[in-house]
Design an enzyme around this catalytic site. Structure first.
Site, PDB file in Angstrom:
ATOM      1  N   TYR A  51       3.096   6.316   9.611  1.00 17.77           N
ATOM      2  CA  TYR A  51       2.025   6.873   8.939  1.00 17.77           C
ATOM      3  C   TYR A  51       1.656   8.326   9.247  1.00 17.77           C
ATOM      4  O   TYR A  51       1.574   9.442   8.463  1.00 17.77           O
ATOM      5  CB  TYR A  51       0.851   5.963   8.754  1.00 17.77           C
ATOM      6  CG  TYR A  51      -0.386   6.466   7.925  1.00 17.77           C
ATOM      7  CD1 TYR A  51      -0.090   6.578   6.417  1.00 17.77           C
ATOM      8  CD2 TYR A  51      -1.377   6.934   8.400  1.00 17.77           C
ATOM      9  CE1 TYR A  51      -1.271   6.945   5.797  1.00 17.77           C
ATOM     10  CE2 TYR A  51      -2.548   7.284   7.811  1.00 17.77           C
ATOM     11  CZ  TYR A  51      -2.637   7.338   6.317  1.00 17.77           C
ATOM     12  OH  TYR A  51      -3.363   7.888   5.478  1.00 17.77           O
TER      13      TYR A  51
ATOM     14  N   GLY B  52      -8.593   7.846  -5.653  1.00 16.52           N
ATOM     15  CA  GLY B  52      -8.104   8.293  -6.765  1.00 16.52           C
ATOM     16  C   GLY B  52      -8.986   7.891  -7.969  1.00 16.52           C
ATOM     17  O   GLY B  52      -9.055   8.789  -8.938  1.00 16.52           O
TER      18      GLY B  52
ATOM     19  N   ASN C  47      -6.101   4.468  -9.923  1.00 13.62           N
ATOM     20  CA  ASN C  47      -6.653   3.222 -10.335  1.00 13.62           C
ATOM     21  C   ASN C  47      -7.798   2.368  -9.222  1.00 13.62           C
ATOM     22  O   ASN C  47      -8.425   1.410  -9.393  1.00 13.62           O
ATOM     23  CB  ASN C  47      -6.071   1.999 -10.829  1.00 13.62           C
ATOM     24  CG  ASN C  47      -4.851   1.692  -9.829  1.00 13.62           C
ATOM     25  OD1 ASN C  47      -4.855   1.904  -8.723  1.00 13.62           O
ATOM     26  ND2 ASN C  47      -3.857   0.969 -10.712  1.00 13.62           N
TER      27      ASN C  47
ATOM     28  N   GLY D 132     -10.064   3.287  -4.982  1.00 22.35           N
ATOM     29  CA  GLY D 132     -10.142   4.138  -3.890  1.00 22.35           C
ATOM     30  C   GLY D 132     -10.559   5.663  -4.236  1.00 22.35           C
ATOM     31  O   GLY D 132     -11.253   6.028  -5.240  1.00 22.35           O
TER      32      GLY D 132
END
Length: 315
Positions: free
Chosen positions: A177, A29, A25, A27
């Site tokens: 990360y 994606g 929903n 960026g």
């Protein structure tokens, strides 16, 4: 490398294909969903915030009235949610052409998932590992299917700390990360090895978007309430990044190019930006022993055991 730059205009029709996009929903994606919807694919937005997902669907249907875009709830930080999503998907769909494991969190303060995993490792790797394993029957039953794992340039700072995967002894947001993004690549390596070993047609491919301007860079500063870091990230994006509409090209190329082979890694030709090409990851991403160890640990932690045979009745 490609003989000529690959652009969005070269993306072929996806009519008749079913695509799952995690983190769909916003960026990268969202840009992924837009591209597939415009090319007549049946796209499933696998998102935690279903209200935001429904807004995306409404906007896309205005732009592409014939688009087949739906929303399904998926929280990668909750293994029960992953299991529920996979079960519902396989009840409602007979094929899966593309699984695009795009969702992620970046460099956030130490948090844990509902199952007690460090949030970045739990979401970026374990959630996608569990999801992939549970929709694998549909992928195996679909000729030419692909699994696309979206990693990051930050994998170069990652090392698999198998003695402290969850950062309980020592935690660094960026190193955690990096570890999760290295795990994405090791997962792809071992997944493709097992797919090839069992002579499956499904391909596992990884990619990275370079430095792309998305809301991912702003989550950590917002969580820590650091206005300074927020401003610095905004400035860095203005100076050095490419828009998400360009950062998504490696994902789309990996998912749709007819020249892609299993196990390849796709990224921008200028490292941080540019058109998509085959690139090399850090040597640690090709450590077969680490990949097998990560796989075994991931199966134990998630309780998801992979099967590479197509169950009777799945067409």
């Amino acid at each position: 490398m490609n003989e000529q730059p690959w652009t969005l205009q070269q993306m072929p029709s996806q009519k008749g294909k079913t695509v799952i996009v995690t983190g769909a929903n916003s960026g990268l994606g969202l840009e992924t969903v837009k591209a597939f919807a415009a090319r007549d694919a049946r796209v499933i937005l696998a998102v935690r915030n279903t209200e935001a997902g429904e807004r995306v669907v409404s906007e896309l249907q205005e732009e592409h009235p014939r688009s087949k875009v739906t929303v399904m709830a998926l929280d990668l930080a909750d293994l029960k949610s992953v299991r529920d999503f996979a079960q519902k998907f396989q009840q409602e769909h007979s094929r899966l052409d593309l699984l695009i494991n795009n969702a992620g969190v970046m460099a956030i303060p130490h948090r844990t998932t509902k199952d007690g995993f460090e949030m970045q490792f739990g979401t970026n790797h374990l959630g996608h590992f569990a999801l992939t394993g549970q929709v694998l029957p549909a992928l195996l039953a679909t000729p030419g299917s692909r699994i696309i794992n979206v990693s990051s340039r930050a994998h170069v700072i990652g090392r698999m700390n198998f003695n402290d995967l969850m950062g309980n002894k020592r935690y660094s947001p960026w190193l955690a990360y990096g570890q999760s993004k290295l795990a994405n690549l090791l997962f792809t390596l071992e997944l493709q090895r097992q797919l090839k070993l069992t002579r499956a047609e499904t391909l596992a491919v990884s990619c990275h978007p370079g430095w792309s301007a998305t809301n991912l860079q702003y989550v950590a500063p917002q969580m820590t309430r650091s206005s300074l870091m927020l401003r610095l990230n905004q400035l860095a994006n203005q100076l050095f990044s490419q828009p998400a509409s360009e950062g998504v090209l490696p994902t789309l190329y990996a998912a749709t190019s007819s020249t892609i082979e299993g196990g390849e890694y796709i990224g921008p030709h200028r490292d941080t930006k540019g058109y998509p090409v085959r690139v090399r990851a850090n040597p640690r991403a090709y450590d077969a022993g680490a990949a097998k160890q990560l796989w075994s640990i991931s199966e134990d932690l998630t309780g998801v055991q992979y099967s590479f045979s197509v169950p009777a009745g799945v067409q």
